[in-house]
Design an enzyme around this catalytic site. Structure first.
Site, PDB file in Angstrom:
ATOM      1  N   ASP A 106      -4.840 -41.218 -11.561  1.00 44.10           N
ATOM      2  CA  ASP A 106      -2.959 -41.922 -11.379  1.00 44.10           C
ATOM      3  C   ASP A 106      -2.955 -43.138 -11.889  1.00 44.10           C
ATOM      4  O   ASP A 106      -3.661 -43.558 -11.131  1.00 44.10           O
ATOM      5  CB  ASP A 106      -2.549 -40.861 -10.993  1.00 44.10           C
ATOM      6  N   ASP A 153      -0.254 -31.690 -14.221  1.00 47.44           N
ATOM      7  CA  ASP A 153      -0.689 -31.782 -12.720  1.00 47.44           C
ATOM      8  C   ASP A 153       0.522 -31.346 -12.323  1.00 47.44           C
ATOM      9  O   ASP A 153       0.963 -31.501 -12.111  1.00 47.44           O
ATOM     10  CB  ASP A 153      -1.463 -33.033 -12.663  1.00 47.44           C
ATOM     11  N   CYS A 167      -5.605 -10.876  -9.872  1.00 46.63           N
ATOM     12  CA  CYS A 167      -6.414 -11.797  -9.940  1.00 46.63           C
ATOM     13  C   CYS A 167      -7.772 -11.490 -10.115  1.00 46.63           C
ATOM     14  O   CYS A 167      -8.025 -10.429  -9.349  1.00 46.63           O
ATOM     15  CB  CYS A 167      -5.478 -12.295  -8.723  1.00 46.63           C
ATOM     16  N   CYS A 226      -9.777 -14.322  -8.682  1.00 46.52           N
ATOM     17  CA  CYS A 226      -9.840 -15.038  -8.054  1.00 46.52           C
ATOM     18  C   CYS A 226     -11.631 -15.055  -7.497  1.00 46.52           C
ATOM     19  O   CYS A 226     -11.392 -13.716  -6.751  1.00 46.52           O
ATOM     20  CB  CYS A 226      -9.752 -16.172  -7.838  1.00 46.52           C
ATOM     21  N   CYS A 232      -9.689 -13.046  -4.141  1.00 45.77           N
ATOM     22  CA  CYS A 232      -8.530 -12.051  -4.511  1.00 45.77           C
ATOM     23  C   CYS A 232      -9.711 -10.856  -4.814  1.00 45.77           C
ATOM     24  O   CYS A 232      -9.887  -9.909  -4.379  1.00 45.77           O
ATOM     25  CB  CYS A 232      -7.961 -11.639  -5.800  1.00 45.77           C
ATOM     26  N   HIS A 284      -7.210 -19.634  -4.492  1.00 49.31           N
ATOM     27  CA  HIS A 284      -6.242 -18.730  -5.414  1.00 49.31           C
ATOM     28  C   HIS A 284      -5.227 -19.071  -6.082  1.00 49.31           C
ATOM     29  O   HIS A 284      -5.257 -19.420  -7.229  1.00 49.31           O
ATOM     30  CB  HIS A 284      -6.055 -17.802  -4.411  1.00 49.31           C
TER      31      HIS A 284
END
Length: 381
Positions: free
Chosen positions: A97, A270, A308, A310, A313, A339
């Site tokens: 940015d 983002d 989920c 991930c 999880c 997560h």
RNA sequence: GGGAGGGUAGCGAAGUGGCUAAACGCGGUAGACUGUAAAUCUAUUCCUUAGGGUUCGGCGGUUCGAAUCCGUCCCCUCCCA
């Protein structure tokens, strides 16, 4: 100006029933698929998350921030280390940015002029001056694959007259940045502003597009406006953007905002939200947002989100994550961040799949039907 | 046995006659967070049927009025024997 030969966007498929589009961006650090969510790593790190963890969650592009890296460690040190990728050991594409958001967020400590922005450092109050040329020079040294033109991000609401002056100046800054750009490995995006004013959005967008950037960012959203206004801001902008360039909705957002953006033809997003709220205990789940701090999870041995995939999880219970949170343990912040990031990355994957099958609208409805069953997320008043 | 200092809400700790249901911190319970000045910020935390009710180690006094003054008992810490 150095035009980047290593960056391109391919529109692979448009959903037959709405504006959603599936595409690929080619960079020297590999291909990335859109729509995509990009985790934010302001100070050259996604807070608490290692690059390996980012690969595991199928993160594609990550961000770093020009203003922050300029202050610490300084662009010359990053450049000496071989650029951001080598410095932080991240092998996939990166984006920086421009510092434009700090024109908004550090508004109490800055002064804008035609030449640029005078800041007072948030670290020690020392005077700083960021111009469009300086922003590009810093970004050229940082070496991300995609860099941003310095813009002014006026607050919401801003008067029509001020917004008009502001977008004119941002256009002049864009031109100056383009001329200063001196790293052929980096794609440069222009940023469209204009607040909620349709004609100013049109003007800002068409003028920016005339300058022929590698991609286009939609700025000035998620600053406290209503959802309706945000959607209109996106529509007023996307309408005038070319189909063969990527579109980046800066600073957004929530799961529902991603869906609404993609519906309107946005490719990139983002947001600090997933990582920030994770550090504060808020968790995105298939059935809405929850807070792991809450007492009801004290003895809950189930994962954060049963649907989920991930790392968190698959391996940890709510009861343990609550315990880590309450003890202010870094592992808790890390696992919760993993997560939330994976939640938005998986949402991006699911959106891409749905678009390829021309069923984005159905997917969006199915997602929101479930997500809305949890506590309603009132992120914007 | 002698001397000194203490006991205030879950914990620590202010307060030493009315403005005190009692500062502040921690802990607890909730809420917020959108291109990161954010391991941050906000609310709430004696009980309550929201009218009130019951509190500052216990009991008993003084006073129009006591966490605050007096008596007494219990307990804790430190020093000397």
């Amino acid at each position: 100006m150095k035009k980047c030969q290593y960056f391109s966007y391919e529109l692979l498929h448009e959903d037959k029933n709405c504006g959603a589009r599936y595409g690929v961006i080619h960079t020297i650090h590999g291909d990335v698929y859109t729509p995509m969510f990009m985790p934010v790593g302001t100070c050259a790190t996604v807070k608490y998350i290692s690059p390996e963890e980012l690969y595991d969650m199928n993160s594609q592009v990550i961000l770093a921030n020009t203003y922050h890296c300029w202050l610490r460690p300084g662009e010359d040190i990053v450049n000496y280390a071989g650029g951001l990728h080598k410095f932080m050991n991240y092998k996939r594409p990166m984006l920086t940015d421009s510092g434009g958001y700090q024109v908004f967020s550090l508004s109490k400590n800055r002064k804008i002029s035609e030449e640029g922005v005078k800041f007072k450092s948030h670290l020690d109050g020392s005077p700083l001056f960021l111009s469009p040329e300086k922003s590009i020079e810093i970004q050229n040294k940082l070496g991300a694959d995609i860099i941003m033109s310095l813009d002014e991000c006026p607050p919401y609401p801003t008067t029509y007259d001020y917004m008009k002056k502001s977008i004119e100046r941002t256009l002049r800054w864009a031109k100056r940045g383009q001329e200063a750009h001196n790293n052929e490995y980096q794609a440069l995006f222009g940023i469209c502003q204009g607040g909620e004013y349709e004609d100013l959005r049109k003007y800002s967008t068409t003028k920016t597009v005339e300058m022929d950037f590698d991609g286009y960012s939609i700025g000035g959203t998620a600053l406290g406006e209503s959802k309706d206004v945000m959607h209109k801001m996106i529509e007023y902008t996307v309408k005038y953007l070319p189909k063969d360039k990527p579109r980046y909705l800066m600073g957004v957002g929530t799961p529902e905002d991603l869906l609404e953006g993609v519906l309107r033809g946005v490719d990139m997003f983002d947001c600090v939200l997933p990582t920030r709220i994770a550090r504060h205990g808020s968790i995105l789940t298939t059935y809405g947002k929850i807070n792991i701090r809450d007492k009801k999870y004290e003895k809950d041995l189930s994962p954060l989100d049963k649907e989920c995939d991930c790392y968190t999880c698959k391996n940890y219970t709510k009861a343990y994550l609550r315990h880590l949170y309450k003890c202010d343990e870094g592992l808790g912040k890390r696992l919760l961040s993993i997560h939330n990031l994976r939640f938005l990355l998986r949402l991006s994957e699911d959106m891409r799949k749905a678009i390829q099958e021309d069923r984005f609208l159905e997917f969006k409805k199915e997602f929101m039907d479930k997500y809305g069953q949890g506590k309603p997320t009132t992120l914007i008043k």
